[in-house]
Every structure is written in structure tokens, then in C-alpha cells.
Design a protein around this motif. Structure first.
Motif, PDB file in Angstrom:
ATOM      1  N   ILE A  24       0.825  -1.208   0.000  1.00 34.61           N
ATOM      2  CA  ILE A  24       0.000   0.000   0.000  1.00 34.61           C
ATOM      3  C   ILE A  24       0.861   1.260   0.000  1.00 34.61           C
ATOM      4  CG2 ILE A  24      -1.721   1.320   1.312  1.00 34.61           C
ATOM      5  CD1 ILE A  24      -2.579  -1.414   2.549  1.00 34.61           C
ATOM      6  N   ASN A  26      -0.151   5.116   0.228  1.00 35.19           N
ATOM      7  CA  ASN A  26      -1.187   6.136   0.404  1.00 35.19           C
ATOM      8  C   ASN A  26      -0.574   7.525   0.298  1.00 35.19           C
ATOM      9  OD1 ASN A  26      -3.490   4.505   0.844  1.00 35.19           O
ATOM     10  ND2 ASN A  26      -2.875   4.135   2.954  1.00 35.19           N
ATOM     11  N   THR A  28      -1.959  10.469   0.893  1.00 30.85           N
ATOM     12  CA  THR A  28      -3.079  11.212   1.463  1.00 30.85           C
ATOM     13  C   THR A  28      -2.691  11.774   2.820  1.00 30.85           C
ATOM     14  OG1 THR A  28      -3.943   9.231   2.535  1.00 30.85           O
ATOM     15  CG2 THR A  28      -4.752   9.708   0.335  1.00 30.85           C
ATOM     16  N   SER A  31      -5.354   9.295   5.649  1.00 32.04           N
ATOM     17  CA  SER A  31      -5.622   7.868   5.709  1.00 32.04           C
ATOM     18  C   SER A  31      -5.578   7.394   7.151  1.00 32.04           C
ATOM     19  CB  SER A  31      -4.598   7.092   4.874  1.00 32.04           C
ATOM     20  OG  SER A  31      -4.797   7.322   3.502  1.00 32.04           O
ATOM     21  N   GLY A  35      -1.768   8.267   7.147  1.00 28.25           N
ATOM     22  CA  GLY A  35      -2.039   9.548   6.516  1.00 28.25           C
ATOM     23  C   GLY A  35      -0.988  10.589   6.845  1.00 28.25           C
ATOM     24  N   GLY A  62      -2.940   5.066  -3.880  1.00 25.81           N
ATOM     25  CA  GLY A  62      -4.196   5.763  -3.625  1.00 25.81           C
ATOM     26  C   GLY A  62      -3.972   7.213  -3.267  1.00 25.81           C
ATOM     27  N   SER A  65      -8.368   9.320   0.724  1.00 24.90           N
ATOM     28  CA  SER A  65      -8.644   8.495   1.891  1.00 24.90           C
ATOM     29  C   SER A  65     -10.045   7.908   1.800  1.00 24.90           C
ATOM     30  CB  SER A  65      -8.525   9.327   3.163  1.00 24.90           C
ATOM     31  OG  SER A  65      -8.950   8.572   4.291  1.00 24.90           O
ATOM     32  N   THR A  66     -10.200   6.700   2.340  1.00 23.81           N
ATOM     33  CA  THR A  66     -11.523   6.076   2.417  1.00 23.81           C
ATOM     34  C   THR A  66     -11.955   5.876   3.869  1.00 23.81           C
ATOM     35  OG1 THR A  66     -10.463   3.903   2.225  1.00 23.81           O
ATOM     36  CG2 THR A  66     -11.298   4.895   0.199  1.00 23.81           C
ATOM     37  N   HIS A  70     -13.909  10.999   5.856  1.00 23.93           N
ATOM     38  CA  HIS A  70     -12.857  11.608   5.039  1.00 23.93           C
ATOM     39  C   HIS A  70     -13.440  12.717   4.172  1.00 23.93           C
ATOM     40  CE1 HIS A  70     -14.583   8.861   2.029  1.00 23.93           C
ATOM     41  NE2 HIS A  70     -14.070   9.670   1.132  1.00 23.93           N
ATOM     42  N   GLU A  78      -6.891  14.490  -6.915  1.00 24.48           N
ATOM     43  CA  GLU A  78      -6.476  13.093  -6.797  1.00 24.48           C
ATOM     44  C   GLU A  78      -5.426  12.752  -7.854  1.00 24.48           C
ATOM     45  OE1 GLU A  78      -8.574   8.643  -6.637  1.00 24.48           O
ATOM     46  OE2 GLU A  78      -9.814  10.461  -6.744  1.00 24.48           O
ATOM     47  N   ASP A 100      -5.956   2.878  -6.784  1.00 25.80           N
ATOM     48  CA  ASP A 100      -7.026   2.762  -5.785  1.00 25.80           C
ATOM     49  C   ASP A 100      -7.936   3.981  -5.926  1.00 25.80           C
ATOM     50  OD1 ASP A 100      -8.629   2.573  -3.564  1.00 25.80           O
ATOM     51  OD2 ASP A 100      -6.994   2.265  -2.136  1.00 25.80           O
ATOM     52  N   HIS A 258       0.056  -3.164   4.539  1.00 29.84           N
ATOM     53  CA  HIS A 258       0.989  -2.061   4.756  1.00 29.84           C
ATOM     54  C   HIS A 258       2.404  -2.593   4.994  1.00 29.84           C
ATOM     55  CE1 HIS A 258      -2.921  -0.307   5.963  1.00 29.84           C
ATOM     56  NE2 HIS A 258      -2.410   0.848   5.575  1.00 29.84           N
TER      57      HIS A 258
END
Length: 281
Positions: A24, A26, A28, A31, A35, A62, A65-66, A70, A78, A100, A258
Motif C-alpha cells: 500500500i 497512500n 493522502t 488515511s 495519513g 491511492g 482516503s476512504t 474523510h 487526486e 485505488d 501495509h
């Protein structure tokens, strides 16, 4: 021929041995687990390269964030986050990259930039055009179950099966071959209680009835924290490995994580134990 995902460039990802590890990345600020850790493209690219060196078979990138609550992100923002990372990783590694996102616009640009797989946390039901994007590029698509609200009394397994069956229908109608579709029950705070997430892991093998490979992603999730009492996501590595090893026994073909190095070591041992020993001469 053994089951495999075929990438746009013709490469095949075999799904007949130990589960593939999806690392992963991320990019963002919000996250749930990491995050803000990767604040720029250079750091994200370096992290992706590290994950591949540690044993990642796929790198999942990605930019939105999901996590619950968020902030919604527009496609332009993005794309500004993910495209430089996709471009940089495409130059530095041969590992397949997945994007993602639930947005068709983002998936289209990401695949053109070098991504090979679409990973949609809304199962092609929030923006169904994303399935057509995958079909046109010849890319596999991962369809995850998600819900807007939590209902503790819901028969979550039936809900997941209905949702994913509908998602598969969207993808097939768009021209994605069934063998290019992966399903994901959406473990964690995707409209589920911890108890419902546990049930889905326990009953993961039932998703085989959908006729598609299964992805399991319990890495550092809140359900692991509920069980172990670990409030800090980064302290949930051992619990994550336990969930994923169990998932592998139930047929998970891809594990999204992760902590790649720790999972790679665990799955090497699992594979060695699972394979019958050759008789001694």
C-alpha cells in the motif's frame, strides 16, 4: 492453464500458488493508518520501491482516503497526487501498479500513465463507467463491497454476496472478462461492525461462489485493534498477519498490506509448511 490476471502489457500474474502481496502506498494526509506519512511524490516513489524490494507483487497507489468522515476529493486533486507516483514507479520497478480509486476519470489517466490494475472501493457502483475503462485497457478490476451506513443486525455475508454479484454484472456488461475480476469483502469501517468484519474473514471461502479470485485486506484495520486492544494502527502488524494467514487458508488470492516485509516472511513459512515434503531418497 493456471488461473492468472492478465495485465495490459500481456504479463500474467499467477494466482495458483501462495497469495500475491499488494503493498500500500497512500498519498493522502488523512488515511486511517499512515495519513500524512508520504507527503510528496519522491517519498511515495521511494516507499513503493522499498515495498517491492521487501516482496510486494503489486503496489497499490491511492490519492483519496476512504476512512470514515474523510473529505471528498475532486478528480483533479487526486490525479495531481497519484500520477507523478505512478510515473516514477513505472520507471523504477517492473512490479504491476494498481490505482485505488472509484472515479473513472482517475482510473483512465492512471492506466495511461502506467498503472495496470483498477482497485475500486465502491465496486463499480458509484461510478459504473470505471468498468468500461478497465475493459478498454485490458486491465483487471478489483471490486470491493462498501456501504454508506452500518447496520449491526444486517446479514452482512448475504449483503456482500448480493453487492458483489451486482458489481460483477456491471463489469461483465462493460466487457471485463470474469477471469479479470477480483472481489474484496471490504474488511473494516466500510459500513461494517467489527463483528461483521470478523464474520466475513471467517466465511471468506463462501465468496468463491462468485467465481472470481478473492482479495483480503485486513491490514491494521480497526477490527484488529478491537481484538488486540492496540489503538495505534502501526501496532497491529502481528494481528494483521494472523488474519491474513487464515484468509489464505480460505482461498484469498491477493493480500493487501501495509507491512510487506513481515507478511512476506510469514507467507514464506506458511508456504513451506503447506507444501508436501519430497520423499528422501
Amino acid at each position: 492453464m493456471p488461473p492468472a490476471l492478465t495485465l495490459p502489457d500481456g504479463r500474467r500474474l499467477a494466482l495458483d500458488a501462495a497469495p500475491l502481496l499488494m503493498g500500500i502506498v497512500n498519498i493522502t494526509p488523512d488515511s486511517f493508518s499512515d495519513g500524512g506519512k508520504l507527503r510528496d511524490a519522491a517519498g511515495a516513489i521511494a516507499h513503493g520501491v522499498t515495498l517491492v524490494a521487501a516482496g510486494a507483487d503489486i503496489v497499490d497507489i491511492g490519492g483519496e482516503s476512504t476512512r470514515p468522515g474523510h473529505a471528498p476529493l475532486d478528480a483533479a486533486t487526486e490525479l495531481a497526487r497519484v500520477l507523478p507516483v505512478i510515473a516514477g514507479l513505472s520507471e523504477r520497478t517492473r512490479a504491476p501498479l494498481s490505482i485505488d480509486t472509484w472515479k473513472a476519470e482517475v482510473a483512465e489517466a492512471a492506466l495511461k500513465a502506467g498503472a495496470s490494475i483498477v482497485n475500486d472501493v465502491w465496486g463499480a457502483q458509484r461510478d459504473p463507467a470505471i468498468a468500461g475503462v478497465a475493459a478498454r485497457h485490458g486491465a483487471p478490476i478489483i471490486l470491493m463491497h462498501n456501504r454508506e451506513t452500518v447496520d449491526p443486525g444486517l446479514d452482512i455475508l448475504s449483503d456482500v454476496m448480493r453487492f458483489l454479484d451486482a458489481s460483477i454484472g456491471v463489469a461483465l456488461a462493460a466487457g471485463v472478462p470474469r477471469e479479470q475480476i477480483v472481489v474484496d469483502p471490504g474488511i473494516g469501517l466500510f459500513g461494517k461492525t467489527p463483528e461483521q468484519s470478523l464474520l466475513l474473514i471467517r466465511e471468506l471461502a463462501k465468496l468463491k461462489d462468485l467465481g472470481c479470485p478473492i482479495l483480503l485486506g485486513a491490514s491494521r484495520k480497526s477490527v484488529i485493534g478491537v481484538i488486540t486492544g492496540q489503538s495505534v494502527p502501526a501496532d497491529r502488524v502481528a494481528g494483521s498477519i494472523a488474519a491474513h494467514l487464515y484468509g489464505a487458508t480460505q482461498g484469498a488470492a491477493i493480500i493487501r498490506v501495509h507491512d510487506v516485509s513481515e507478511h512476506a516472511q510469514a507467507f514464506k513459512v506458511w508456504a513451506a509448511i503447506s507444501q508436501p515434503l519430497e520423499p528422501r531418497p
